[in-house]
Scaffold this motif. Structure first.
Motif, PDB file in Angstrom:
ATOM      1  N   SER A 116       1.733   3.617   0.540  1.00  0.00           N
ATOM      2  CA  SER A 116       1.319   3.538   1.934  1.00  0.00           C
ATOM      3  C   SER A 116       0.616   4.831   2.319  1.00  0.00           C
ATOM      4  O   SER A 116       0.576   5.799   1.551  1.00  0.00           O
ATOM      5  CB  SER A 116       2.547   3.326   2.826  1.00  0.00           C
ATOM      6  N   ARG A 117       0.047   4.839   3.518  1.00  0.00           N
ATOM      7  CA  ARG A 117      -0.494   6.063   4.098  1.00  0.00           C
ATOM      8  C   ARG A 117       0.249   6.303   5.406  1.00  0.00           C
ATOM      9  O   ARG A 117       0.482   5.357   6.169  1.00  0.00           O
ATOM     10  CB  ARG A 117      -1.993   5.942   4.334  1.00  0.00           C
ATOM     11  N   ILE A 118       0.635   7.547   5.634  1.00  0.00           N
ATOM     12  CA  ILE A 118       1.501   7.844   6.779  1.00  0.00           C
ATOM     13  C   ILE A 118       0.977   9.047   7.565  1.00  0.00           C
ATOM     14  O   ILE A 118       0.182   9.842   7.050  1.00  0.00           O
ATOM     15  CB  ILE A 118       2.954   8.133   6.331  1.00  0.00           C
ATOM     16  N   ALA A 119       1.452   9.163   8.804  1.00  0.00           N
ATOM     17  CA  ALA A 119       1.169  10.343   9.625  1.00  0.00           C
ATOM     18  C   ALA A 119       2.274  10.452  10.667  1.00  0.00           C
ATOM     19  O   ALA A 119       2.787   9.438  11.146  1.00  0.00           O
ATOM     20  CB  ALA A 119      -0.186  10.212  10.310  1.00  0.00           C
ATOM     21  N   PHE A 120       2.641  11.689  10.997  1.00  0.00           N
ATOM     22  CA  PHE A 120       3.683  11.919  11.990  1.00  0.00           C
ATOM     23  C   PHE A 120       3.085  12.446  13.294  1.00  0.00           C
ATOM     24  O   PHE A 120       2.066  13.146  13.281  1.00  0.00           O
ATOM     25  CB  PHE A 120       4.702  12.937  11.466  1.00  0.00           C
ATOM     26  N   LEU A 121       3.730  12.106  14.395  1.00  0.00           N
ATOM     27  CA  LEU A 121       3.390  12.660  15.707  1.00  0.00           C
ATOM     28  C   LEU A 121       4.454  13.665  16.083  1.00  0.00           C
ATOM     29  O   LEU A 121       5.603  13.561  15.635  1.00  0.00           O
ATOM     30  CB  LEU A 121       3.354  11.558  16.779  1.00  0.00           C
ATOM     31  N   HIS A 122       4.077  14.615  16.932  1.00  0.00           N
ATOM     32  CA  HIS A 122       5.045  15.625  17.338  1.00  0.00           C
ATOM     33  C   HIS A 122       6.054  15.019  18.323  1.00  0.00           C
ATOM     34  O   HIS A 122       5.657  14.390  19.301  1.00  0.00           O
ATOM     35  CB  HIS A 122       4.340  16.809  17.986  1.00  0.00           C
ATOM     36  N   PRO A 123       7.368  15.200  18.076  1.00  0.00           N
ATOM     37  CA  PRO A 123       8.374  14.547  18.925  1.00  0.00           C
ATOM     38  C   PRO A 123       8.394  15.050  20.372  1.00  0.00           C
ATOM     39  O   PRO A 123       8.918  14.366  21.249  1.00  0.00           O
ATOM     40  CB  PRO A 123       9.697  14.849  18.215  1.00  0.00           C
ATOM     41  N   TRP A 131       7.949  10.131  15.672  1.00  0.00           N
ATOM     42  CA  TRP A 131       7.237   8.903  15.311  1.00  0.00           C
ATOM     43  C   TRP A 131       6.450   9.114  14.029  1.00  0.00           C
ATOM     44  O   TRP A 131       5.778  10.121  13.870  1.00  0.00           O
ATOM     45  CB  TRP A 131       6.215   8.508  16.388  1.00  0.00           C
ATOM     46  N   GLU A 132       6.550   8.110  13.164  1.00  0.00           N
ATOM     47  CA  GLU A 132       5.716   8.068  11.967  1.00  0.00           C
ATOM     48  C   GLU A 132       4.862   6.806  12.056  1.00  0.00           C
ATOM     49  O   GLU A 132       5.363   5.758  12.482  1.00  0.00           O
ATOM     50  CB  GLU A 132       6.611   8.003  10.717  1.00  0.00           C
ATOM     51  N   LEU A 133       3.607   6.910  11.712  1.00  0.00           N
ATOM     52  CA  LEU A 133       2.747   5.730  11.591  1.00  0.00           C
ATOM     53  C   LEU A 133       2.620   5.394  10.115  1.00  0.00           C
ATOM     54  O   LEU A 133       2.512   6.291   9.280  1.00  0.00           O
ATOM     55  CB  LEU A 133       1.356   5.990  12.172  1.00  0.00           C
ATOM     56  N   VAL A 134       2.657   4.115   9.799  1.00  0.00           N
ATOM     57  CA  VAL A 134       2.539   3.672   8.400  1.00  0.00           C
ATOM     58  C   VAL A 134       1.468   2.599   8.296  1.00  0.00           C
ATOM     59  O   VAL A 134       1.499   1.614   9.038  1.00  0.00           O
ATOM     60  CB  VAL A 134       3.866   3.054   7.881  1.00  0.00           C
ATOM     61  N   GLU A 135       0.533   2.806   7.407  1.00  0.00           N
ATOM     62  CA  GLU A 135      -0.390   1.737   7.028  1.00  0.00           C
ATOM     63  C   GLU A 135      -0.030   1.351   5.607  1.00  0.00           C
ATOM     64  O   GLU A 135      -0.117   2.173   4.692  1.00  0.00           O
ATOM     65  CB  GLU A 135      -1.845   2.224   7.116  1.00  0.00           C
ATOM     66  N   GLU A 136       0.415   0.125   5.437  1.00  0.00           N
ATOM     67  CA  GLU A 136       0.850  -0.307   4.105  1.00  0.00           C
ATOM     68  C   GLU A 136      -0.323  -0.420   3.149  1.00  0.00           C
ATOM     69  O   GLU A 136      -1.464  -0.607   3.581  1.00  0.00           O
ATOM     70  CB  GLU A 136       1.583  -1.650   4.209  1.00  0.00           C
ATOM     71  N   ALA A 137      -0.023  -0.310   1.860  1.00  0.00           N
ATOM     72  CA  ALA A 137      -1.050  -0.477   0.836  1.00  0.00           C
ATOM     73  C   ALA A 137      -1.667  -1.849   0.996  1.00  0.00           C
ATOM     74  O   ALA A 137      -0.976  -2.844   1.184  1.00  0.00           O
ATOM     75  CB  ALA A 137      -0.423  -0.335  -0.543  1.00  0.00           C
ATOM     76  N   LYS A 138      -2.995  -1.874   0.986  1.00  0.00           N
ATOM     77  CA  LYS A 138      -3.695  -3.157   1.123  1.00  0.00           C
ATOM     78  C   LYS A 138      -3.658  -3.885  -0.217  1.00  0.00           C
ATOM     79  O   LYS A 138      -3.800  -3.276  -1.271  1.00  0.00           O
ATOM     80  CB  LYS A 138      -5.148  -2.929   1.541  1.00  0.00           C
ATOM     81  N   GLU A 139      -3.481  -5.210  -0.126  1.00  0.00           N
ATOM     82  CA  GLU A 139      -3.548  -6.022  -1.349  1.00  0.00           C
ATOM     83  C   GLU A 139      -4.975  -5.953  -1.873  1.00  0.00           C
ATOM     84  O   GLU A 139      -5.923  -6.146  -1.122  1.00  0.00           O
ATOM     85  CB  GLU A 139      -3.206  -7.488  -1.031  1.00  0.00           C
TER      86      GLU A 139
END
Ligand code: CO
Length: 142
Positions: A116-123, A131-139
């Motif tokens: 996946s690809r991820i990124a965090f926001l400052h709490p 908060w973490e954002l997740v974009e799952e691996a694309k098929e």
């Protein structure tokens, strides 16, 4: 927008005990267990049975006292660490959130578990919950 809660991240001081708690007691299956990319943490991803609606739990333990989780454990102790939301397009989500004035920990996505690809926001900007954002691996068609 965020499409669902992707996983809940939990800081643990004893990974074996946590794997037993979430595995044997809660019935989640271990999908992946590996060191973080920088080697300072150990990360295990578990999935609950699909019949129950599924859902992922991420256990995070520290391998060094000065790691992000090491500092968290020292300050707050074991427990809920972050909430991860799935997004379709993580770059677009980061651009939008930045425009709306949210503080980003990661200005651009970085590699997460299971490709996946991820990124965090400052709490501080999100009501105290990390908060973490997740974009799952694309098929990908082969
Ligand atoms: Co996470």
């Amino acid at each position: 927008m965020f499409t669902r809660i992707h996983h809940v991240g939990i800081a643990v001081s004893d990974m074996e005990a946590a794997l037993s708690l979430y595995g044997a007691t809660a019935g989640a299956a271990l999908l992946e267990r590996e060191p973080s990319r920088d080697g300072t943490m150990e990360i295990a991803m578990l999935r609950l049975e699909e019949e129950g609606g599924g859902g992922l739990i991420e256990l995070l333990s520290s391998r060094r006292a000065d790691s992000a989780i090491g500092k968290f454990l020292e300050r707050r102790g074991e427990g809920l660490h972050h909430l991860a939301f799935e997004v379709e397009d993580i770059e677009a989500a980061l651009v939008r959130l930045k425009e709306e004035g949210y503080r980003l920990v990661d200005e651009s996505p970085r590699p997460g578990a299971m490709n996946s690809r991820i990124a965090f926001l400052h709490p501080k900007g999100t009501g105290g919950a990390l908060w973490e954002l997740v974009e799952e691996a694309k098929e990908r068609d082969s």
